[in-house]
Design an enzyme around this catalytic site. Structure first.
Site, mmCIF file in Angstrom:
data_model
loop_
_atom_site.group_PDB
_atom_site.id
_atom_site.type_symbol
_atom_site.label_atom_id
_atom_site.label_comp_id
_atom_site.label_asym_id
_atom_site.label_seq_id
_atom_site.Cartn_x
_atom_site.Cartn_y
_atom_site.Cartn_z
ATOM 1 C CB SER A 135 -0.892 -0.002 1.244
ATOM 2 O OG SER A 135 -1.751 1.114 1.244
ATOM 3 C CE LYS A 161 -4.824 -0.288 0.025
ATOM 4 N NZ LYS A 161 -5.569 -1.207 0.941
ATOM 5 C CE LYS A 163 -4.385 3.434 2.132
ATOM 6 N NZ LYS A 163 -5.623 2.793 2.601
ATOM 7 C CG ASP A 188 -8.053 1.865 0.196
ATOM 8 O OD1 ASP A 188 -7.525 1.288 1.162
ATOM 9 O OD2 ASP A 188 -9.229 2.268 0.205
ATOM 10 C CD GLU A 213 -8.961 -1.372 -0.143
ATOM 11 O OE1 GLU A 213 -7.938 -1.462 -0.857
ATOM 12 O OE2 GLU A 213 -8.931 -1.545 1.091
ATOM 13 C CG ASP A 238 -11.021 -1.766 4.030
ATOM 14 O OD1 ASP A 238 -9.908 -1.239 3.908
ATOM 15 O OD2 ASP A 238 -11.433 -2.227 5.112
ATOM 16 C CE LYS A 262 -7.947 -3.114 5.883
ATOM 17 N NZ LYS A 262 -8.158 -1.667 6.017
ATOM 18 N N GLY A 290 -4.671 -4.985 5.392
ATOM 19 C CA GLY A 290 -3.717 -4.739 6.479
ATOM 20 C C GLY A 290 -4.061 -3.497 7.273
HETATM 21 C C1 SMG Z 1 -3.724 3.648 8.322
HETATM 22 S S1 SMG Z 1 -4.451 2.962 6.883
HETATM 23 C C2 SMG Z 1 -5.076 1.465 7.430
HETATM 24 C C3 SMG Z 1 -6.197 1.017 6.503
HETATM 25 C C4 SMG Z 1 -5.726 0.777 5.077
HETATM 26 N N1 SMG Z 1 -4.657 -0.216 5.055
HETATM 27 C C5 SMG Z 1 -3.734 -0.201 4.081
HETATM 28 O O1 SMG Z 1 -3.684 0.627 3.210
HETATM 29 C C6 SMG Z 1 -2.678 -1.269 4.156
HETATM 30 C C7 SMG Z 1 -1.867 -1.088 5.398
HETATM 31 C C8 SMG Z 1 -0.870 -2.226 5.550
HETATM 32 O O2 SMG Z 1 -0.084 -2.450 4.621
HETATM 33 O O3 SMG Z 1 -0.921 -2.881 6.614
HETATM 34 C C9 SMG Z 1 -6.871 0.331 4.187
HETATM 35 O O4 SMG Z 1 -7.892 1.047 4.179
HETATM 36 O O5 SMG Z 1 -6.785 -0.679 3.481
HETATM 37 MG MG MG Z 2 -8.784 -0.029 2.530
#
Ligand code: SMG
Ligand code: MG
Length: 366
Positions: A135, A161, A163, A188, A213, A238, A262, A290
């Site tokens: 991510s 991925k 953001k 995402d 996402e 998610d 998750k 994650g």
């Molecule tokens: C602080 S962002 C946590 C939530 C986010 N998680 C990630 O982007 C992956 C984080 C990881 O690699 O653990 C999601 O919405 O999927």
């Molecule tokens: Mg997410």
């Protein structure tokens, strides 16, 4: 087993670099760990709630409070328990899936250690290692983003991925596509858009993304149904998926075509397995998400990612994606994959002196 008590342990893990999403920027991860002490074995759980309620309604101190006042006393009052009795015993308490999931995880780890069974086997994993995605946060510039993606691809990650948020979406995706060709790529939004942004989000369709996402708020299932009708890019949920039942509803309504599983968000690894089974029954691809877990949660997530229905690379990155030093033996990427732990329970344990270095406080609950 009989649960004697639970140690709450607050730790603070600095991030190797700020991690920016549509709901803010993190420089360090405050984590609440649980150590369940039973008459047979000890087990570890990791609460994935963030310090502030910006990903979901839960937050660290709220989790500690509900564990202290309701969840741990309810379980220590039981003469016997095992992991499958945790959720039913706590069902009368509404919500708090991350707090419940952490407690179940600690009991499950203790139970599986006592039985000598690896979590992966208990969950029904079919693979000995899993392909890993990564991510990538929102960056200050396109150049900074391309440098970060270049580094992750060089490290071996098989899926990127990004953001996104309004103002940082089409251009970063275009830039990554133009620089890195047909790399597996997804985005995402963490609920940052509304249905009114549908035409704008359709501008992502030409980039052949694996998925988009959680574009809309977690309670806007019908908005996702309408959005999915106009986007060529598959919608993945998610934050909206809080249980196997909600996964079945979202899939049946047509609100999503892919599911990010998750365990903390759905109340634990046993429910995560049920979400997996619902997705598999509907022929819906799933993958393990994650929450910047330490090696404890990372070990469990890699086991989950090895289930047959997890057909897309997960956010199961190496420990050094977020932390210079993990509290367990580090998870190290090997040809873009992580090995599934084979030891009993989680298969990993905190390394005492490393855990001590990041511990900010502890509290015993019984
Ligand atoms: C602080 S962002 C946590 C939530 C986010 N998680 C990630 O982007 C992956 C984080 C990881 O690699 O653990 C999601 O919405 O999927
Ligand atoms: Mg997410």
């Amino acid at each position: 087993m009989k649960l004697t008590g639970v140690e709450l342990r607050w730790i603070r893990m600095p991030l190797v670099a700020p991690f920016r999403t549509s709901f803010g920027t993190q420089e360090a991860r405050e984590v609440l760990l649980l150590r369940a002490v039973t008459d047979e074995e000890e087990g570890w759980g990791e609460c994935v709630a963030m310090s502030d309620p910006v990903y979901s309604p839960e937050y660290l101190e709220g989790c500690a409070d509900v564990l202290r006042r309701f969840f741990v006393p309810t379980l220590t009052a039981l003469d016997r328990l095992d992991a499958t009795t945790v959720a039913p015993a706590l069902r009368r308490f509404h919500g708090h899936p991350m707090a419940k999931g952490a407690l179940e995880m600690a009991v499950l780890d203790a139970e599986l250690r006592a039985r000598g069974v690896p979590l992966a086997r208990e969950l029904g994993a079919e693979h000995e290692d899993v392909p890993c995605g990564v991510s990538v946060g929102i960056m200050d510039s396109i150049d900074a983003l391309l440098d970060a993606v270049d580094g992750y691809l060089a490290a071996g990650y098989v899926r990127i991925k990004l953001k996104i948020e309004p103002g940082w979406d089409v251009e970063p995706v275009r830039a990554v596509r133009e620089r890195f060709g047909d790399v597996l790529l997804q985005v995402d939004a963490n609920t940052a858009y509304t249905l009114g942004d549908a035409r704008h989000l359709a501008r992502l369709d030409p980039f052949d993304l694996l998925l988009i996402e959680q574009p809309l708020p977690e309670d806007d299932l019908l908005g996702h149904v309408e959005l999915a009708k106009v986007l060529a890019t598959p919608v993945c949920l998610d934050e909206s998926i809080t249980s196997a039942r909600s996964a079945a509803a979202a899939i049946t309504l047509g609100a999503c075509q892919i599911v990010n599983i998750k365990p903390g968000r759905v109340g634990g690894y046993l429910e995560a397995r049920r979400v997996h089974d619902v997705c598999a029954a509907h022929g819906v691809p799933a993958w393990c998400g994650g929450m910047l877990e330490t090696g404890l949660g990372r070990a469990a997530n890699v086991a989950l990612a090895a289930l047959p229905g997890c057909t897309l690379p997960g956010d199961t990155s190496a420990s050094d994606r977020y932390y210079s030093t993990d509290i367990t033996e580090p998870f190290v990427l090997q040809d873009g994959r992580l090995p599934v732990p084979t030891g009993p329970g989680l298969g990993v344990r905190p390394i005492h002196h490393l855990l001590a270095e990041v511990t900010t406080s502890t509290e015993w609950l019984s």
